[in-house]
Scaffold this motif. Structure first.
Motif, PDB file in Angstrom:
ATOM      1  N   ASN A 165      44.802  32.437  38.003  1.00 36.21           N
ATOM      2  CA  ASN A 165      45.559  32.610  39.248  1.00 36.21           C
ATOM      3  C   ASN A 165      46.994  32.192  38.956  1.00 36.21           C
ATOM      4  O   ASN A 165      47.296  31.000  38.837  1.00 36.21           O
ATOM      5  CB  ASN A 165      44.957  31.749  40.356  1.00 36.21           C
ATOM      6  CG  ASN A 165      45.683  31.926  41.691  1.00 36.21           C
ATOM      7  OD1 ASN A 165      46.759  32.506  41.742  1.00 36.21           O
ATOM      8  ND2 ASN A 165      45.099  31.401  42.762  1.00 36.21           N
ATOM      9  N   THR A 211      48.066  42.583  41.519  1.00 33.97           N
ATOM     10  CA  THR A 211      49.424  42.154  41.841  1.00 33.97           C
ATOM     11  C   THR A 211      49.784  42.677  43.227  1.00 33.97           C
ATOM     12  O   THR A 211      48.948  43.213  43.941  1.00 33.97           O
ATOM     13  CB  THR A 211      50.416  42.647  40.765  1.00 33.97           C
ATOM     14  OG1 THR A 211      51.710  42.109  41.036  1.00 33.97           O
ATOM     15  CG2 THR A 211      50.506  44.157  40.745  1.00 33.97           C
ATOM     16  N   PRO A 242      45.841  34.903  47.445  1.00 31.74           N
ATOM     17  CA  PRO A 242      45.315  34.867  46.070  1.00 31.74           C
ATOM     18  C   PRO A 242      43.886  34.349  45.989  1.00 31.74           C
ATOM     19  O   PRO A 242      43.104  34.823  45.154  1.00 31.74           O
ATOM     20  CB  PRO A 242      46.296  33.940  45.342  1.00 31.74           C
ATOM     21  CG  PRO A 242      46.937  33.118  46.423  1.00 31.74           C
ATOM     22  CD  PRO A 242      47.015  34.018  47.612  1.00 31.74           C
ATOM     23  N   ALA A 243      43.523  33.406  46.867  1.00 33.42           N
ATOM     24  CA  ALA A 243      42.157  32.874  46.818  1.00 33.42           C
ATOM     25  C   ALA A 243      41.143  33.945  47.198  1.00 33.42           C
ATOM     26  O   ALA A 243      40.065  34.034  46.588  1.00 33.42           O
ATOM     27  CB  ALA A 243      42.036  31.669  47.750  1.00 33.42           C
ATOM     28  N   VAL A 300      49.726  32.951  40.831  1.00 32.24           N
ATOM     29  CA  VAL A 300      50.588  33.088  42.012  1.00 32.24           C
ATOM     30  C   VAL A 300      51.302  31.767  42.303  1.00 32.24           C
ATOM     31  O   VAL A 300      50.673  30.715  42.361  1.00 32.24           O
ATOM     32  CB  VAL A 300      49.766  33.526  43.241  1.00 32.24           C
ATOM     33  CG1 VAL A 300      50.641  33.562  44.487  1.00 32.24           C
ATOM     34  CG2 VAL A 300      49.138  34.885  42.984  1.00 32.24           C
ATOM     35  N   ALA A 341      47.961  40.236  46.992  1.00 31.20           N
ATOM     36  CA  ALA A 341      47.711  39.227  45.964  1.00 31.20           C
ATOM     37  C   ALA A 341      48.587  37.997  46.194  1.00 31.20           C
ATOM     38  O   ALA A 341      48.150  36.859  45.979  1.00 31.20           O
ATOM     39  CB  ALA A 341      47.968  39.812  44.576  1.00 31.20           C
ATOM     40  N   GLN A 342      49.814  38.202  46.652  1.00 34.61           N
ATOM     41  CA  GLN A 342      50.732  37.083  46.873  1.00 34.61           C
ATOM     42  C   GLN A 342      50.314  36.240  48.074  1.00 34.61           C
ATOM     43  O   GLN A 342      50.344  35.007  48.020  1.00 34.61           O
ATOM     44  CB  GLN A 342      52.159  37.617  47.083  1.00 34.61           C
ATOM     45  CG  GLN A 342      53.198  36.536  47.312  1.00 34.61           C
ATOM     46  CD  GLN A 342      53.412  35.660  46.097  1.00 34.61           C
ATOM     47  OE1 GLN A 342      53.590  36.156  44.996  1.00 34.61           O
ATOM     48  NE2 GLN A 342      53.387  34.337  46.296  1.00 34.61           N
ATOM     49  N   VAL A 382      45.332  37.259  38.984  1.00 33.73           N
ATOM     50  CA  VAL A 382      46.097  37.498  40.212  1.00 33.73           C
ATOM     51  C   VAL A 382      47.504  36.994  39.965  1.00 33.73           C
ATOM     52  O   VAL A 382      47.700  35.839  39.571  1.00 33.73           O
ATOM     53  CB  VAL A 382      45.476  36.772  41.425  1.00 33.73           C
ATOM     54  CG1 VAL A 382      46.241  37.129  42.687  1.00 33.73           C
ATOM     55  CG2 VAL A 382      44.013  37.124  41.572  1.00 33.73           C
ATOM     56  N   MET A 394      40.849  36.228  44.155  1.00 37.73           N
ATOM     57  CA  MET A 394      40.123  35.579  43.059  1.00 37.73           C
ATOM     58  C   MET A 394      38.631  35.476  43.353  1.00 37.73           C
ATOM     59  O   MET A 394      37.806  35.443  42.425  1.00 37.73           O
ATOM     60  CB  MET A 394      40.686  34.184  42.804  1.00 37.73           C
ATOM     61  CG  MET A 394      42.049  34.153  42.142  1.00 37.73           C
ATOM     62  SD  MET A 394      42.088  34.850  40.463  1.00 37.73           S
ATOM     63  CE  MET A 394      41.020  33.719  39.579  1.00 37.73           C
TER      64      MET A 394
END
Length: 463
Positions: A121, A77, A85-86, A123, A81-82, A97, A89
């Motif tokens: 995912n 998080t 995210p890719a 997000v 992560a925001q 995520v 992941m």
């Protein structure tokens, strides 16, 4: 009993959010174990993205968690992560995520992963979020000061900063919720509350006819609360209403952290800051007139693109003239994705560090000059711990309302108590003092502030 381990990077708000997430796990019957020494069923890493280094460190910690227990659920998080995210992941072993919103759905996602073992995912676009994420944090404290998150996100979009893209636009916590948690913290025994957020002074930007100054007056009415501190506020947010509450509320700490970032107008303009040096100086002088003895600390970024030697020296003179009680000095660091990272005239790293040391030296001189003003004065101090963490040392350490770190003779029984302490010796990072007496609950609020000598204190006790 299932177990969870946390690792938090970055700012105080991230640590606050981790504590809120822990409450979710606790309600589901989890026990918390040490990230470094125990194998856990779930690892949650709360990441930072304020610099490229923050991203790199976040990736390192994620991989460390995967190595510790490949069969565990690895949840990520926070800001990195925001925004990426890719990338997260793509790290082998990551299961979830979730970014900087929707943390209330965390336990459902983890249960789904434990059942299906399929990565998620979760997000979403943070810029579409308009509501403050209410998460229960009954008791988040830094020793004796309890932190209370009142705000999320930022509307400023400074050219050096990625935070609006990782935290979204400014959202304010419901005032009634803030007051309710303040009352809970006071009931738990905390005498000082620190209001915090990503852009704390922006509280109320999204509310109708209710600003931070209104919240401060409502908190002023909380019975048993003796000190209110604002973690940070922008100069542009200090208006007449704010000065009024700072000056007249008996509970407001006589300390404000007001980020300057640069002491020269063309650099401020390239940073996209919302003030000039003249406007900043005017706010500082107004505060000194309204609250004699107030401690004003600040942040400064050194070596921003285009900052020549002449511009740095001009800024140096400006800071020296204002006379902060302390400066937090940082070399400019490129953040990929920000306008400043693409600017021409980037400053050499060696030049940055030379300037940093020059400003740190100035900060230490200003710290000492400020502290010397209080030799012989009696201030309120809430001891936080034994001196340097040594039990039974016969010395305790705490902060005054105007943010002097004070060491004085006393036992562990004084920790958390509101004490009257006479300053006997000034120092750069700490002052020495002599205990005068321990106050009854509410006495500080009745007396009305830290930087003014109370007439009610018997002269014999001050001598």
């Amino acid at each position: 009993m299932p177990s969870v381990a946390f690792y938090t990077l970055g700012c105080k708000v991230n640590f606050y959010d981790t504590e809120a997430i822990w409450q979710l796990f606790k309600k589901e019957g989890y026990e918390q174990v040490d990230f470094e020494t125990a194998a856990a069923d779930v690892y949650l890493i709360n990441t930072c993205t304020v610099t490229n280094t923050g991203d790199k460190k976040s990736r390192q910690i994620i991989r460390r968690a995967v190595r510790r227990n490949p069969d565990a659920v690895i949840a990520v998080t926070g800001c990195y992560a925001q925004t990426s995210p890719a990338e997260v992941m793509a790290i082998e072993g990551v299961d979830l995520v979730i970014g900087t919103q929707d943390r209330d759905k965390l336990m459902g996602y983890i249960a789904q992963i434990q059942s299906e073992r399929k990565p998620i995912n979760a997000v979403r676009n943070i810029m579409k979020t308009r509501a403050f994420e209410e998460l229960d944090v009954p008791d988040f404290a830094d020793r004796t000061r309890a932190f209370l998150k009142i705000q999320e996100g930022c509307n400023n979009f400074c050219t050096f900063c990625i935070i609006p893209w990782s935290r979204g636009l400014s959202r304010s916590r419901d005032p009634q919720s803030v007051v309710k948690q303040a009352e809970q913290l006071v009931a738990a025994g905390y005498k000082e509350i620190v209001l915090t957020g990503i852009h704390t002074g922006g509280y109320g930007d999204d509310l109708d006819n209710y600003r931070l100054s209104d919240l401060l007056w409502d908190l002023d009415k909380v019975e048993g609360l003796e000190r209110i501190r604002i973690s940070s506020i922008e100069a542009s947010q200090i208006d007449d209403a704010m000065i009024d509450v700072l000056n007249h509320s008996r509970k407001m700490c006589r300390h404000l952290h007001i980020p300057l970032q640069a002491g020269e107008d063309s650099v401020l303009a390239r940073m996209r800051r919302k003030y000039t040096t003249a406007e900043f100086a005017d706010k500082i002088r107004r505060l000194h007139r309204a609250m004699p003895g107030v401690a004003i600390t600040t942040d400064v970024i050194v070596g921003f693109p285009g900052e020549t030697d002449a511009l740095f020296e001009q800024g140096y003179r400006f800071m020296k003239e204002l006379g902060f009680s302390e400066m937090h000095v940082f070399p400019y660091s490129k953040r990929t994705g920000t306008p400043a990272a693409r600017m021409e005239d980037q400053v050499d790293e060696d030049v940055k560090h030379e300037r940093v040391h020059k400003l740190i030296d100035l900060s230490e001189r200003m710290q000492l000059d400020y502290a010397k003003k209080f030799i012989g004065e009696v201030v309120d101090v809430i001891p936080e711990r034994d001196y340097k963490g040594a039990p039974n040392s016969g010395l305790v350490m705490g902060y005054s309302g105007n943010y002097l770190q004070v060491v004085f003779e006393g036992s562990e029984a004084l920790i958390g108590e509101l004490c009257r302490v006479k300053i006997t010796e000034a120092g750069v990072n700490e002052c020495r003092g002599q205990l005068v007496r321990v106050l009854d609950a509410g006495a500080a609020a009745a007396r009305g502030g830290d930087a003014r000598k109370p007439a009610a204190l018997p002269q014999a006790l001050e001598a």
